[in-house]
Each structure stands twice: as C-alpha cells, then as structure tokens.
Design an enzyme around this catalytic site. Structure first.
Site, PDB file in Angstrom:
ATOM      1  CG  ASP A 113      -4.944   2.215   1.554  1.00 46.85           C
ATOM      2  OD1 ASP A 113      -3.904   1.831   1.007  1.00 46.85           O
ATOM      3  OD2 ASP A 113      -5.971   1.495   1.667  1.00 46.85           O
TER       4      ASP A 113
ATOM      5  CG  HIS B 292      -1.981  -1.055   1.182  1.00 52.15           C
ATOM      6  ND1 HIS B 292      -3.323  -0.777   1.128  1.00 52.15           N
ATOM      7  CD2 HIS B 292      -1.878  -2.410   1.163  1.00 52.15           C
ATOM      8  CE1 HIS B 292      -4.012  -1.915   1.092  1.00 52.15           C
ATOM      9  NE2 HIS B 292      -3.149  -2.910   1.118  1.00 52.15           N
TER      10      HIS B 292
END
Ligand code: UDP
Length: 496
Positions: A124, A23
């Site tokens: 995110d 990520h």
C-alpha cells in the site's frame, strides 16, 4: 481474465496491505488478479485483521510486525476503531523497518531454495517505510494506491496549496483526537526540519471558491480533508507517501483510464515511473472474501420483494463515525423522505453509542414498514440488486467504484481524507451523484433523497450512471484499457 496461463506460476509476489477494510479489499483483489495470471502469492498481514485468511487457501499468509514485543503501543492495537488502526500505521512506519527487513530477508533466502523467486514487493502507498527496506534488499517495490489519481495529485500538492493559503482555519483530524497527542508528537518529532512551518501570508479563502490550480475542486473540499496544512501530522504522512511512491518501481491504481484521463496525463508528468490502471479490481473478484465483519444477508428476501430502483442503500463505510446530533438529522431526514431504505450501521458508528439506541422515537416502526438496518452488508451484491435505486455513501473510493460499476446514482456525504475529493468528482465531473455539501440537515436530506429516488426528476443522473457502467465493462474487455494495462503489468512484474 487470465492473460498468461501457468507459465509464471513459479514467480512469487509479496503483498502488504494496510489494515483498513478499504485498503485490504483492493489489495486482496489485486492478489487474486495476479494469482490468476500465474504468480504465487504471499500476503504480509498485521495480526488484528487476520479474520479473512481462510477464504484464501491458495495464498501464503505471514503475520508480521504488530506482535513485536519491543514496540509497546502495538500490542494494544486493533480493537478501538479507525484512529487505533491509523496509529498502528504510523507506528509501524516509524518502527517497522528492521523487523520487515529480517522477515523479507528470510523469505528471499527460502524462496531461492524453493526455486520460486520473489520478484517484487507490492505495498500500500501508505506503507512508505517499505521503500528503504526494499532498496537495501534490492527487491523492486511496486505501490498500490487504493484511491483515485485525482486524490493522489491533491495529496502531492498539499505544500503548494498550503503556500497558496488553502488550509487556513482547517480543523485537523488530530484536533478531533482521532489520533492521540503522544503519537502526534512522535510524528512531529522526527525530521521536523524537513517540513516547512505553515504560515502562508495569504488571506483566508472563500469556501465556495473554485481552487484555481485544481478547478475541479472548491476550497471547502480541501478544508474537508481535515489536513491543517503542511505541518499537520497527517500532511507529513502524505508527504512521505508521495516521496516514497516516486522512489518506487511503479504504481498500480484501482481506477481505469476513461474515468481519469486528464489526471493520468498529470501523473505521467509528475511521477515518471510506470503506472498501471487495471481497475476496478472488484469486477475481477468480489470484496466480500476479505470482509473483516460478517455480512448480514437476512434482509435479502425483503430486498427481493421490492420494486426496481425503489430502495435507497445507505452506508458510510468501515471507519467513519458520526456525532449524535448529525445521526438524528439523518434519521429524521430519512423518515421524512418517505423512501424505502437499507441502512448499514456498524456498531460504534454513532459516537458514544453502542449501536442504534439513539434512533428517534418511532423510527424502529419504520424499519419493518419500509426499511431495514444491518450492521454490515454484502455491499456489491446490494448495489447490483435491481431494487437498489441509489446509494447514499461517505464517498470512499471503493464504494464509489462499486456504485459506478452497477450504474447506481449516488448521494455523497463525505467525512474526511479523500472522500470530499471523491464526492466533488462524482457530483461535478462525472455528474452521477448529488453532493449533500452543507452538512447534515433533515430538510435538505429529505429533499435530496426524494429527488434522487423519484425517477422522473433524476433521469439524467441515472442515464449518465448507466453510460459510465458501460465504459467500465468496455475497459475490462479484451482490447479495453484496463485489460491491456493488466497485460502490461503482468509482463512488467515478470521482467523484474
Ligand atoms: N463494505 C461492505 N459492507 C458494508 C459496507 C462496506 O462490504 O456494509 C465494503 C465496501 O464494499 C467497500 C469497503 O467496505 O469495498 C469500504 O471501502 P471504502 O473505500 O468505500 O470506504 P472506507 O471503509 O475505506 O472508508
């Protein structure tokens, strides 16, 4: 690719990655893309992944949240692997709101004085708690989704699929103690009533059946996600992620239009907010700058000496772990395949072991004769190397995209989460890889490795992989889909 020049240099974008390698990489790549398009960048980051910050002197970094002394559990986070980080993500979503609000509030005030207005927050998708913070501060939040569109659609369908009986007899990640039971209770305790009890009356499905509603998938792909159904704690995390993504001002995808056209149509219907497919991000900027582990390059001379397409590159990502008996099957399968290999084995990858001490007798003699083992590799460089013939991968989305971009065929061995969905997509839709879908068995491993590495037998896969690589390149060129979408994104952020 610079779509704008310096006109927008004085607008600031704040980005907040989830502290997993898979990520962090796309978020930092996105930050670089936006910076090269005229935006100033602030990265909010948790303490335990600050190792890469010196590679980004052009960004401002602000450590937040996980050093909050009020939240006991957070002080211990960071050193015990994937479950540990996942616990941190859950806890920060649970308790982080007030700290983030104060932090952003201060930053917004300072940015006004510096005449560099913060125009949006990009987080995110898994930081779902940030939407309400952004709302109260009247700061637009854009979501970065680091996996495929297909995966997001499947995650959004968990309650429906559960009602259809697709999650019967599935083991949850929580059953495997990746997340401890106290935390499981914390997740389940909050707004329990919003989640229906599992309990579909439908019968158990045949694992080999196709999923009627998403025919790309087999039932076993859904079971391999390791979500037990809509009452599972991880399903709850996903449900929050989906709801708060819908409430956001837009979604940025690390994908490109030509890769997922039918899925994009569905996303437009089900998520009527702006969607920007500007990937693959690493084609603009490599991931190695944001590596949490130091890549070993000592094998490069050896790789340079190998014949074209003769080496199998093996990596199962940054977070997966393997049982000892499966590891033995992999080692024997690899030995029996008689192929050359470069194997990334992180410390702690084999459960209960430090590193490679469980390797079968004699295996280390092979390493030297026809292979190398490293703890971490510069993956994109390895995939781009002419000696790399195939990639045996856990099918993380970044790894999948990185392989696609270099036209490297894949052998897919997913562990959990989005990986089984990616593996099915690669093998059955894109047809640029083979799915080792029956688990870890040395005979099947040796046969599959041989069949993918021996060129005549797998020319079709290789050709399709090269064709897809070409599509990526076109999408990033002026007039291509990702290029155009990036232009739209830059315009959109500037207009906020
Ligand atoms: N990676 C790397 N060196 C390695 C193994 C992995 O740089 O030896 C990088 C890889 O290039 C990718 C990321 O780590 O960008 C892994 O992300 P992915 O989504 O594939 O899997 P995850 O680790 O999130 O499961």
């Amino acid at each position: 690719m610079d779509n704008s020049g310096c006109r927008r240099r004085r607008q600031r974008v704040v980005l907040f990655p989830i502290p997993f390698q898979g990520h962090i990489n796309p978020m930092l790549q996105l930050a670089n893309i936006l910076h090269s398009n005229g935006f100033s960048i602030t990265i909010l980051h948790t303490n335990f992944n600050s190792s890469y910050t010196s590679n980004y002197p052009h960004f401002t970094f602000r450590p937040i949240l996980d050093n909050d002394p009020k939240v006991n559990n957070l002080s211990k986070l960071g050193s015990r692997g994937a479950g540990d980080i996942l616990s941190g993500v859950v806890l920060l979503n649970q308790y982080g709101e007030e700290s983030l609000r104060q932090e952003l509030d201060q930053m917004l005030m300072a940015s006004k004085q510096e005449q560099e207005p913060i125009v949006c927050l990009i987080t995110d998708a898994l930081w779902y708690f940030t939407q309400s913070v952004a709302d109260t501060l009247k700061l637009p939040r854009i979501v970065l989704r680091t996996s495929s569109l297909l995966c997001f659609l499947v995650f959004a369908s968990v309650p429906f699929l559960d009602d259809q009986g697709y999650f019967k007899q599935v083991n949850s990640l929580f059953d495997e103690e990746i997340i401890d039971s106290d935390l499981k209770n914390i997740i389940l305790a909050s707004d329990e009533n919003n989640f229906k009890k599992a309990g579909s009356s439908k019968s158990v499905k045949d694992l080999e059946e196709r999923v009627l509603e998403i025919p790309v998938l087999k039932v076993k792909d859904i079971s391999k996600m390791k979500i037990k159904g809509q009452t599972d704690p991880s399903a709850k995390i996903l449900a929050n992620m989906v709801t708060q993504t819908k409430a956001s001002s837009g979604i940025i995808w690390n994908s490109f239009k030509e890769l997922e056209e039918p899925e994009l149509e569905k996303i437009h219907k089900e998520f009527p907010i702006p969607s920007f497919l500007i990937g693959p991000f690493h084609k603009y900027f490599p991931a190695s700058f944001s590596s949490l582990l130091k890549p070993d390059r000592s094998f490069m001379t050896w790789l340079d000496e190998q014949a074209p397409n003769s080496v199998l590159y093996i990596s199962f990502g940054s977070a997966s772990q393997m049982e000892k008996q499966d590891f033995m099957e992999v080692a024997h399968g690899l030995a029996n395949s008689k192929q050359k290999f470069l194997w990334v084995m992180r410390e702690g990858f084999v459960k209960g072991s430090e590193w490679i001490e469980e390797l079968p007798d004699g295996f280390l003699d092979l390493v030297g004769e026809r292979g190398r083992i490293v703890k971490w590799a510069p993956q994109q460089e390895v995939l781009a190397h002419r000696a790399t013939g195939a990639f045996w991968t856990h099918s993380g989305w970044n790894s999948t995209l990185e392989s696609i971009c270099e036209g490297v065929p894949m052998i897919c061995s997913p562990f959990w989460g989005d990986q089984p969905l990616n593996a099915r997509f690669v093998s059955d839709v894109l047809k640029v890889g083979v799915y080792l879908e029956n688990g870890w068995e040395r005979g099947e491993i040796a046969d599959t490795v041989r069949s993918v590495m021996v060129e005549e037998e797998r020319e079709d896969i290789r050709e399709r992989a090269m064709c897809l690589k070409e599509k990526v390149n076109v999408s990033l060129m002026k007039g291509g889909s990702s290029y155009e979408s990036l232009g739209s994104l830059v315009g959109y952020i500037s207009s906020l």
